[in-house]
Design a protein around this motif. Sequence first.
Motif, PDB file in Angstrom:
ATOM      1  N   ALA A  35       0.023  -6.860  -6.491  1.00  0.00           N
ATOM      2  CA  ALA A  35       1.307  -7.554  -6.445  1.00  0.00           C
ATOM      3  C   ALA A  35       1.173  -8.976  -6.977  1.00  0.00           C
ATOM      4  CB  ALA A  35       1.839  -7.569  -5.010  1.00  0.00           C
ATOM      5  N   ALA A  36       0.083  -9.651  -6.616  1.00  0.00           N
ATOM      6  CA  ALA A  36      -0.127 -11.023  -7.095  1.00  0.00           C
ATOM      7  C   ALA A  36      -0.322 -11.047  -8.600  1.00  0.00           C
ATOM      8  CB  ALA A  36      -1.339 -11.635  -6.393  1.00  0.00           C
ATOM      9  N   ILE A  37      -1.055 -10.065  -9.144  1.00  0.00           N
ATOM     10  CA  ILE A  37      -1.263 -10.026 -10.593  1.00  0.00           C
ATOM     11  C   ILE A  37       0.051  -9.734 -11.313  1.00  0.00           C
ATOM     12  CG2 ILE A  37      -2.340  -8.702 -12.458  1.00  0.00           C
ATOM     13  CD1 ILE A  37      -4.825  -8.460 -10.722  1.00  0.00           C
ATOM     14  N   ALA A  38       0.838  -8.789 -10.796  1.00  0.00           N
ATOM     15  CA  ALA A  38       2.116  -8.474 -11.427  1.00  0.00           C
ATOM     16  C   ALA A  38       3.044  -9.684 -11.423  1.00  0.00           C
ATOM     17  CB  ALA A  38       2.776  -7.296 -10.715  1.00  0.00           C
ATOM     18  N   GLN A  39       3.083 -10.409 -10.320  1.00  0.00           N
ATOM     19  CA  GLN A  39       3.934 -11.593 -10.238  1.00  0.00           C
ATOM     20  C   GLN A  39       3.432 -12.696 -11.164  1.00  0.00           C
ATOM     21  OE1 GLN A  39       3.614 -12.125  -6.021  1.00  0.00           O
ATOM     22  NE2 GLN A  39       5.429 -10.887  -5.558  1.00  0.00           N
ATOM     23  N   LEU A  69       4.092   1.620  -8.316  1.00  0.00           N
ATOM     24  CA  LEU A  69       5.126   0.987  -9.137  1.00  0.00           C
ATOM     25  C   LEU A  69       6.394   0.723  -8.331  1.00  0.00           C
ATOM     26  CD1 LEU A  69       4.617   2.998 -12.438  1.00  0.00           C
ATOM     27  CD2 LEU A  69       3.901   0.646 -11.966  1.00  0.00           C
ATOM     28  N   ALA A  70       6.709   1.600  -7.399  1.00  0.00           N
ATOM     29  CA  ALA A  70       7.862   1.344  -6.529  1.00  0.00           C
ATOM     30  C   ALA A  70       7.626   0.094  -5.692  1.00  0.00           C
ATOM     31  CB  ALA A  70       8.116   2.553  -5.631  1.00  0.00           C
ATOM     32  N   HIS A  71       6.407  -0.038  -5.179  1.00  0.00           N
ATOM     33  CA  HIS A  71       6.026  -1.225  -4.413  1.00  0.00           C
ATOM     34  C   HIS A  71       6.183  -2.490  -5.259  1.00  0.00           C
ATOM     35  CE1 HIS A  71       3.634  -3.906  -1.907  1.00  0.00           C
ATOM     36  NE2 HIS A  71       2.710  -4.010  -2.841  1.00  0.00           N
ATOM     37  N   LEU A  72       5.737  -2.436  -6.505  1.00  0.00           N
ATOM     38  CA  LEU A  72       5.780  -3.613  -7.370  1.00  0.00           C
ATOM     39  C   LEU A  72       7.181  -3.895  -7.893  1.00  0.00           C
ATOM     40  CD1 LEU A  72       2.461  -3.043  -9.331  1.00  0.00           C
ATOM     41  CD2 LEU A  72       2.867  -4.536  -7.376  1.00  0.00           C
ATOM     42  N   ALA A  73       7.989  -2.859  -8.046  1.00  0.00           N
ATOM     43  CA  ALA A  73       9.363  -3.078  -8.493  1.00  0.00           C
ATOM     44  C   ALA A  73      10.125  -3.956  -7.508  1.00  0.00           C
ATOM     45  CB  ALA A  73      10.077  -1.745  -8.667  1.00  0.00           C
ATOM     46  N   ALA A  74       9.789  -3.819  -6.223  1.00  0.00           N
ATOM     47  CA  ALA A  74      10.461  -4.617  -5.197  1.00  0.00           C
ATOM     48  C   ALA A  74       9.980  -6.053  -5.170  1.00  0.00           C
ATOM     49  CB  ALA A  74      10.246  -3.971  -3.824  1.00  0.00           C
ATOM     50  N   GLN A  75       8.868  -6.346  -5.852  1.00  0.00           N
ATOM     51  CA  GLN A  75       8.287  -7.688  -5.792  1.00  0.00           C
ATOM     52  C   GLN A  75       8.311  -8.412  -7.136  1.00  0.00           C
ATOM     53  OE1 GLN A  75       4.904  -8.214  -3.182  1.00  0.00           O
ATOM     54  NE2 GLN A  75       4.873  -6.038  -2.724  1.00  0.00           N
ATOM     55  N   THR A  76       8.956  -7.816  -8.128  1.00  0.00           N
ATOM     56  CA  THR A  76       9.100  -8.448  -9.439  1.00  0.00           C
ATOM     57  C   THR A  76      10.546  -8.316  -9.890  1.00  0.00           C
ATOM     58  OG1 THR A  76       8.449  -6.370 -10.520  1.00  0.00           O
ATOM     59  CG2 THR A  76       6.698  -7.999 -10.117  1.00  0.00           C
ATOM     60  N   GLU A  77      10.882  -9.038 -10.969  1.00  0.00           N
ATOM     61  CA  GLU A  77      12.275  -9.046 -11.407  1.00  0.00           C
ATOM     62  C   GLU A  77      12.466  -8.686 -12.873  1.00  0.00           C
ATOM     63  OE1 GLU A  77      13.826 -12.867 -10.514  1.00  0.00           O
ATOM     64  OE2 GLU A  77      13.755 -12.579  -8.328  1.00  0.00           O
ATOM     65  N   SER A  78      11.496  -8.995 -13.733  1.00  0.00           N
ATOM     66  CA  SER A  78      11.747  -8.826 -15.161  1.00  0.00           C
ATOM     67  C   SER A  78      10.636  -8.125 -15.923  1.00  0.00           C
ATOM     68  CB  SER A  78      12.000 -10.201 -15.801  1.00  0.00           C
ATOM     69  OG  SER A  78      10.874 -11.060 -15.621  1.00  0.00           O
ATOM     70  N   ILE A  79       9.404  -8.185 -15.471  1.00  0.00           N
ATOM     71  CA  ILE A  79       8.306  -7.601 -16.221  1.00  0.00           C
ATOM     72  C   ILE A  79       8.452  -6.083 -16.275  1.00  0.00           C
ATOM     73  CG2 ILE A  79       6.743  -7.352 -14.230  1.00  0.00           C
ATOM     74  CD1 ILE A  79       4.472  -8.263 -16.161  1.00  0.00           C
ATOM     75  N   ARG A  80       8.084  -5.482 -17.395  1.00  0.00           N
ATOM     76  CA  ARG A  80       8.095  -4.031 -17.501  1.00  0.00           C
ATOM     77  C   ARG A  80       6.967  -3.456 -16.657  1.00  0.00           C
ATOM     78  NH1 ARG A  80      11.675  -2.063 -20.832  1.00  0.00           N
ATOM     79  NH2 ARG A  80      10.762   0.013 -20.507  1.00  0.00           N
ATOM     80  N   LEU A  81       7.244  -2.365 -15.968  1.00  0.00           N
ATOM     81  CA  LEU A  81       6.275  -1.711 -15.100  1.00  0.00           C
ATOM     82  C   LEU A  81       6.086  -0.274 -15.574  1.00  0.00           C
ATOM     83  CD1 LEU A  81       7.758  -2.875 -11.672  1.00  0.00           C
ATOM     84  CD2 LEU A  81       5.740  -3.836 -12.823  1.00  0.00           C
ATOM     85  N   GLY A  82       4.848   0.197 -15.567  1.00  0.00           N
ATOM     86  CA  GLY A  82       4.664   1.550 -16.051  1.00  0.00           C
ATOM     87  C   GLY A  82       3.315   2.144 -15.730  1.00  0.00           C
ATOM     88  N   SER A  83       3.142   3.353 -16.212  1.00  0.00           N
ATOM     89  CA  SER A  83       1.913   4.101 -15.996  1.00  0.00           C
ATOM     90  C   SER A  83       1.090   4.111 -17.267  1.00  0.00           C
ATOM     91  CB  SER A  83       2.235   5.541 -15.584  1.00  0.00           C
ATOM     92  OG  SER A  83       3.030   6.182 -16.568  1.00  0.00           O
ATOM     93  N   GLY A  84      -0.176   3.834 -17.076  1.00  0.00           N
ATOM     94  CA  GLY A  84      -1.070   3.839 -18.230  1.00  0.00           C
ATOM     95  C   GLY A  84      -2.336   4.633 -17.972  1.00  0.00           C
TER      96      GLY A  84
END
Length: 359
Positions: A35-39, A69-84
């Motif tokens: 979560a910290a890295i995504a933010q 990704l569901a967890h991170l979607a709730a903690q971010t606002e604009s960055i694209r999130l996905g599976s790699g």
Amino acid sequence: MRGTAHGTAPVPLSVLDLLTVGAGNTATDALRTAAAIAQTAERRGYHRYWVAEHHSMPGVASSSPAVILAHLAAQTESIRLGSGGVMLPNHAPLVIAEQFGTLEAMAPGRVDLGLGRAPGTDGATAAALRRTERLNEGADDFPQQLAELLRFLDDDFPDGHPYARIHAVPGPVQATSPGGVQSAHRPPVWLLGSSGFSARLAAQLGLPFAFAHHFSAQNTIPALDLYRETFRPSAVLDEPYALIGVGALASETEAEARRQVLAGALSMIRLRTGRPGLVPTPEEAESHPYSMVEEDFVESWLGNVVYGTPDAVRQGLDDLAKRTGANELMITANAHGGAARLRSYELIADAYGLPGASA
């Protein structure tokens, strides 16, 4: 889908997070670090943040990309999130269509669905996941599984097809119900690969392609060349778009950066020799009694990792972008501690003059 390069970066920069679990830490720690890295990535102008499906590996806490990704979607606002990526042969295509349709509803317009055909684990674990011993069947059937998934995502099975009356929900079918309104977005599909198979398939379908340079560097340029040479324009893309995963870690000094990446190298030695475990500490990696074979592996492995001071990492990434012609660089930092990985993404952002620097 296409990112924007910020600062002096030659191409858009993104993050691949393996949610590594270091010795002395827990999966909860890894998820907090994620979560910290995504933010941080969002604040600093990285374009996207992906997680990769792995199984039966104590040092990697990313067995369930959709949940993370569901967890991170709730903690971010604009960055694209996905599976790699999501390893499609491990799953029913309808399940993936439902999971990522749900993620798209959570974070409209910023979800990527990256797909791979490898199991993301060893053969025995893959058999347990798929409840079959015929593991090659899953890889060989990947084009058919992909076609089925795309049909579910677009809700366009032809009349007479056995699945014509089956719908992935959330999905387009909701727009055809009384009072329904069509969502403006559908998760874009990427194909992932470490060889030419997915490069050719992505090209034939006109899809974006992500190559695993961080563990298959010898195949990077041949696969990208194949993708570009055989690309067919589609409704998704009018020209090729390829990103590459890059192992990179920056620290204040070259010595400290090497200490950190050496821990990742020892972790890979143990994984490749059938002894997967938690990522060792830098101190353990430094004191490990390496055999000659292990020393050769370390030097070969680190030869494909961009590490050192921020300026050295910037130069290495610039050179790699120029040499491969990649449209985007997706950086993964394989190290023991979350603090070192977080600091690395900040230092790389600083080196390129990306926005959002800390005060």
